[in-house]
Design a protein around this motif. Structure first.
Motif, PDB file in Angstrom:
ATOM      1  N   ASP A 264       0.813  -1.210   0.000  1.00  0.00           N
ATOM      2  CA  ASP A 264       0.000   0.000   0.000  1.00  0.00           C
ATOM      3  C   ASP A 264       0.852   1.267   0.000  1.00  0.00           C
ATOM      4  O   ASP A 264       1.878   1.344   0.681  1.00  0.00           O
ATOM      5  N   TRP A 265       0.390   2.240  -0.768  1.00  0.00           N
ATOM      6  CA  TRP A 265       0.939   3.590  -0.663  1.00  0.00           C
ATOM      7  C   TRP A 265       0.274   4.274   0.530  1.00  0.00           C
ATOM      8  O   TRP A 265      -0.955   4.318   0.631  1.00  0.00           O
ATOM      9  N   LEU A 266       1.071   4.823   1.406  1.00  0.00           N
ATOM     10  CA  LEU A 266       0.560   5.663   2.487  1.00  0.00           C
ATOM     11  C   LEU A 266       1.444   6.900   2.553  1.00  0.00           C
ATOM     12  O   LEU A 266       2.622   6.802   2.895  1.00  0.00           O
ATOM     13  N   VAL A 267       0.868   8.026   2.192  1.00  0.00           N
ATOM     14  CA  VAL A 267       1.603   9.294   2.189  1.00  0.00           C
ATOM     15  C   VAL A 267       0.926  10.225   3.174  1.00  0.00           C
ATOM     16  O   VAL A 267      -0.273  10.507   3.056  1.00  0.00           O
ATOM     17  N   ARG A 268       1.692  10.707   4.143  1.00  0.00           N
ATOM     18  CA  ARG A 268       1.141  11.576   5.185  1.00  0.00           C
ATOM     19  C   ARG A 268       2.223  12.516   5.667  1.00  0.00           C
ATOM     20  O   ARG A 268       3.416  12.283   5.452  1.00  0.00           O
ATOM     21  N   SER A 271       5.459  13.305  11.342  1.00  0.00           N
ATOM     22  CA  SER A 271       5.033  13.721  12.675  1.00  0.00           C
ATOM     23  C   SER A 271       6.055  14.621  13.365  1.00  0.00           C
ATOM     24  O   SER A 271       5.703  15.403  14.251  1.00  0.00           O
ATOM     25  N   LYS A 272       7.320  14.532  12.957  1.00  0.00           N
ATOM     26  CA  LYS A 272       8.359  15.340  13.603  1.00  0.00           C
ATOM     27  C   LYS A 272       8.477  16.729  12.993  1.00  0.00           C
ATOM     28  O   LYS A 272       8.580  17.722  13.706  1.00  0.00           O
ATOM     29  N   THR A 273       8.462  16.794  11.671  1.00  0.00           N
ATOM     30  CA  THR A 273       8.661  18.086  10.991  1.00  0.00           C
ATOM     31  C   THR A 273       7.360  18.784  10.662  1.00  0.00           C
ATOM     32  O   THR A 273       7.336  20.003  10.457  1.00  0.00           O
ATOM     33  N   GLY A 274       6.264  18.024  10.579  1.00  0.00           N
ATOM     34  CA  GLY A 274       4.989  18.617  10.189  1.00  0.00           C
ATOM     35  C   GLY A 274       4.826  18.755   8.691  1.00  0.00           C
ATOM     36  O   GLY A 274       3.753  19.157   8.224  1.00  0.00           O
ATOM     37  N   GLY A 275       5.877  18.453   7.916  1.00  0.00           N
ATOM     38  CA  GLY A 275       5.794  18.525   6.458  1.00  0.00           C
ATOM     39  C   GLY A 275       5.937  17.143   5.848  1.00  0.00           C
ATOM     40  O   GLY A 275       5.946  16.126   6.543  1.00  0.00           O
ATOM     41  N   TYR A 276       6.061  17.115   4.523  1.00  0.00           N
ATOM     42  CA  TYR A 276       6.203  15.847   3.809  1.00  0.00           C
ATOM     43  C   TYR A 276       7.684  15.532   3.581  1.00  0.00           C
ATOM     44  O   TYR A 276       8.491  16.434   3.391  1.00  0.00           O
ATOM     45  N   VAL A 277       8.016  14.252   3.614  1.00  0.00           N
ATOM     46  CA  VAL A 277       9.410  13.856   3.431  1.00  0.00           C
ATOM     47  C   VAL A 277       9.768  13.915   1.950  1.00  0.00           C
ATOM     48  O   VAL A 277       8.929  13.738   1.073  1.00  0.00           O
ATOM     49  N   GLU A 278      11.030  14.213   1.694  1.00  0.00           N
ATOM     50  CA  GLU A 278      11.593  14.269   0.346  1.00  0.00           C
ATOM     51  C   GLU A 278      10.684  15.096  -0.569  1.00  0.00           C
ATOM     52  O   GLU A 278      10.310  16.206  -0.220  1.00  0.00           O
ATOM     53  N   GLU A 279      10.273  14.521  -1.723  1.00  0.00           N
ATOM     54  CA  GLU A 279       9.404  15.280  -2.635  1.00  0.00           C
ATOM     55  C   GLU A 279       7.987  14.731  -2.652  1.00  0.00           C
ATOM     56  O   GLU A 279       7.291  14.815  -3.669  1.00  0.00           O
ATOM     57  N   GLU A 280       7.536  14.212  -1.537  1.00  0.00           N
ATOM     58  CA  GLU A 280       6.229  13.584  -1.533  1.00  0.00           C
ATOM     59  C   GLU A 280       5.087  14.589  -1.622  1.00  0.00           C
ATOM     60  O   GLU A 280       3.960  14.218  -1.970  1.00  0.00           O
ATOM     61  N   ASP A 281       5.344  15.866  -1.342  1.00  0.00           N
ATOM     62  CA  ASP A 281       4.324  16.883  -1.600  1.00  0.00           C
ATOM     63  C   ASP A 281       4.090  17.031  -3.100  1.00  0.00           C
ATOM     64  O   ASP A 281       2.942  17.192  -3.554  1.00  0.00           O
ATOM     65  N   TYR A 282       5.161  16.934  -3.896  1.00  0.00           N
ATOM     66  CA  TYR A 282       4.999  16.985  -5.352  1.00  0.00           C
ATOM     67  C   TYR A 282       4.271  15.732  -5.842  1.00  0.00           C
ATOM     68  O   TYR A 282       3.430  15.807  -6.746  1.00  0.00           O
ATOM     69  N   PHE A 283       4.570  14.596  -5.255  1.00  0.00           N
ATOM     70  CA  PHE A 283       3.873  13.359  -5.611  1.00  0.00           C
ATOM     71  C   PHE A 283       2.367  13.507  -5.372  1.00  0.00           C
ATOM     72  O   PHE A 283       1.545  13.136  -6.231  1.00  0.00           O
ATOM     73  N   LEU A 284       1.971  14.059  -4.223  1.00  0.00           N
ATOM     74  CA  LEU A 284       0.560  14.267  -3.932  1.00  0.00           C
ATOM     75  C   LEU A 284      -0.067  15.254  -4.917  1.00  0.00           C
ATOM     76  O   LEU A 284      -1.206  15.060  -5.366  1.00  0.00           O
ATOM     77  N   ALA A 285       0.670  16.306  -5.258  1.00  0.00           N
ATOM     78  CA  ALA A 285       0.168  17.265  -6.243  1.00  0.00           C
ATOM     79  C   ALA A 285      -0.074  16.579  -7.585  1.00  0.00           C
ATOM     80  O   ALA A 285      -1.063  16.863  -8.275  1.00  0.00           O
TER      81      ALA A 285
END
Length: 336
Positions: A264-268, A271-285
């Protein structure tokens, strides 16, 4: 957003790494090494279909470091192949040879060639030995759903040697969800229609069909994928149920299921930084971009409602609250 397919593939690298089922991966590597051991003095021949920017090729070649491997990187996208050449050369210490392949320059004994083509066209022209498969291993990650699984498996059967492996990780199996949910009915409708759009109609050579579970059969369909006729037929892909159809269709296509598991893909947000790891924000976009692209002309979704849904999800992405869950399956098959 400015969409780049190579950048999308690179952005989902970390998502795929987390997702791949570790037991299926280990079983695949052990089985591939056993095939190499049974063929001393000959390179292990591997074909990766839809190889993208080379991430899985690099991982496999690193893991099979003790073996001699001839690896074919197949993709329809020239930009993907250009990026794969760069990454494979730098990651594996390889250099270009006179025939546009890459060869190892270190202790490895690998050779990688790059082919710009689709699977059906490639299969028609790549039989090096009459009436027998060329490859010991076929790899295809998140690609088999492009065609109906029974056709993809028949083609793979024809390209594989007897006892050869088909390692097919991360194939979608019926669930795509963006969270958190604010408008349940709209979210459900968007995802249902999005899944429906994954089932597409394609024209392929009659030699690769028909569906072995259907009533419309003909002598044009041969289990080894060998050419008989070249009439075109219209076929529908399995779309959002591809993962389970790999398991269902494998026996009829001449394969045994060696192993299978969830990936399964799980992108969230982290919890430590409050942001997305690596470029996973671009992946979600990009995933939101795919939904928009698929549903823009869908008659069952009101355009203004879709725009509102996308705007809400993109605000969640900007606020680093958006999550994505996609259920996938990894499947390892062996040609009988």
């Amino acid at each position: 957003m400015t969409f780049s397919y190579p950048r999308y593939l690179e952005a989902k690298r970390s998502v795929d790494e987390r997702a791949r089922h570790p037991k299926v991966w280990t079983t695949f590597l052990e089985a591939a090494a056993e095939i190499a051991l049974a063929n001393p003095g000959r390179p292990l021949r591997v074909l990766e279909i839809g190889a993208g920017v080379g991430d899985l090729a690099i991982k496999i070649l690193n893991e099979l470091d003790a073996e001699s491997v001839n690896y074919t990187v197949l993709d329809v996208n020239a930009d993907n192949l250009d990026r794969a050449r760069e990454r494979i050369a730098s990651s594996l210490d390889m250099e270009a040879s006179e025939d546009d392949a890459f060869v190892s320059t270190s202790r490895r004994n690998h050779r990688v060639r790059f082919v710009e083509d689709d699977l059906t066209s490639f299969a028609r022209h790549d039989r090096e030995e009459p009436d027998t498969g060329t490859y010991h291993v076929i790899v295809g990650q998140a690609i088999i759903d492009i065609l109906p699984t029974y056709i993809s498996l028949r083609i793979a059967h024809g390209l594989l040697r007897s006892g050869g492996l088909a390692y097919l990780p991360i194939h979608v199996d019926g669930l795509t969800e963006f969270e958190p949910t604010e408008m349940y009915d709209m979210d459900k409708r968007v995802m249902n229609v999005y899944h429906d759009t994954m089932t597409r109609t394609y024209s392929v050579d009659a030699r690769w069909g028909p569906d072995p579970s259907g009533a419309d059969r003909s002598d044009a369909a041969r289990i080894d994928g060998a050419p008989t006729v070249c009439d075109a037929i219209a076929v529908q892909s399995d779309g959002a149920r591809c993962g389970r159809d790999l398991l269902i269709d494998a026996p009829g296509a001449g394969f045994d299921v060696v192993d299978a598991g969830s990936s399964d893909w799980l992108v969230r947000p982290d919890s430590k930084t409050g942001g997305y790891v690596e470029e996973e924000d671009y992946f979600l976009a990009c995933m939101l971009h795919f939904v928009e692209e698929a549903l823009t002309d869908a008659a069952s979704i009101d355009r203004s409602q879709l725009e509102d849904w996308l705007a809400r999800r993109r605000r969640q992405l900007d606020d680093a609250t958006l999550m994505l869950l996609v259920h996938n399956l990894d499947v390892l098959l062996r040609r009988r």
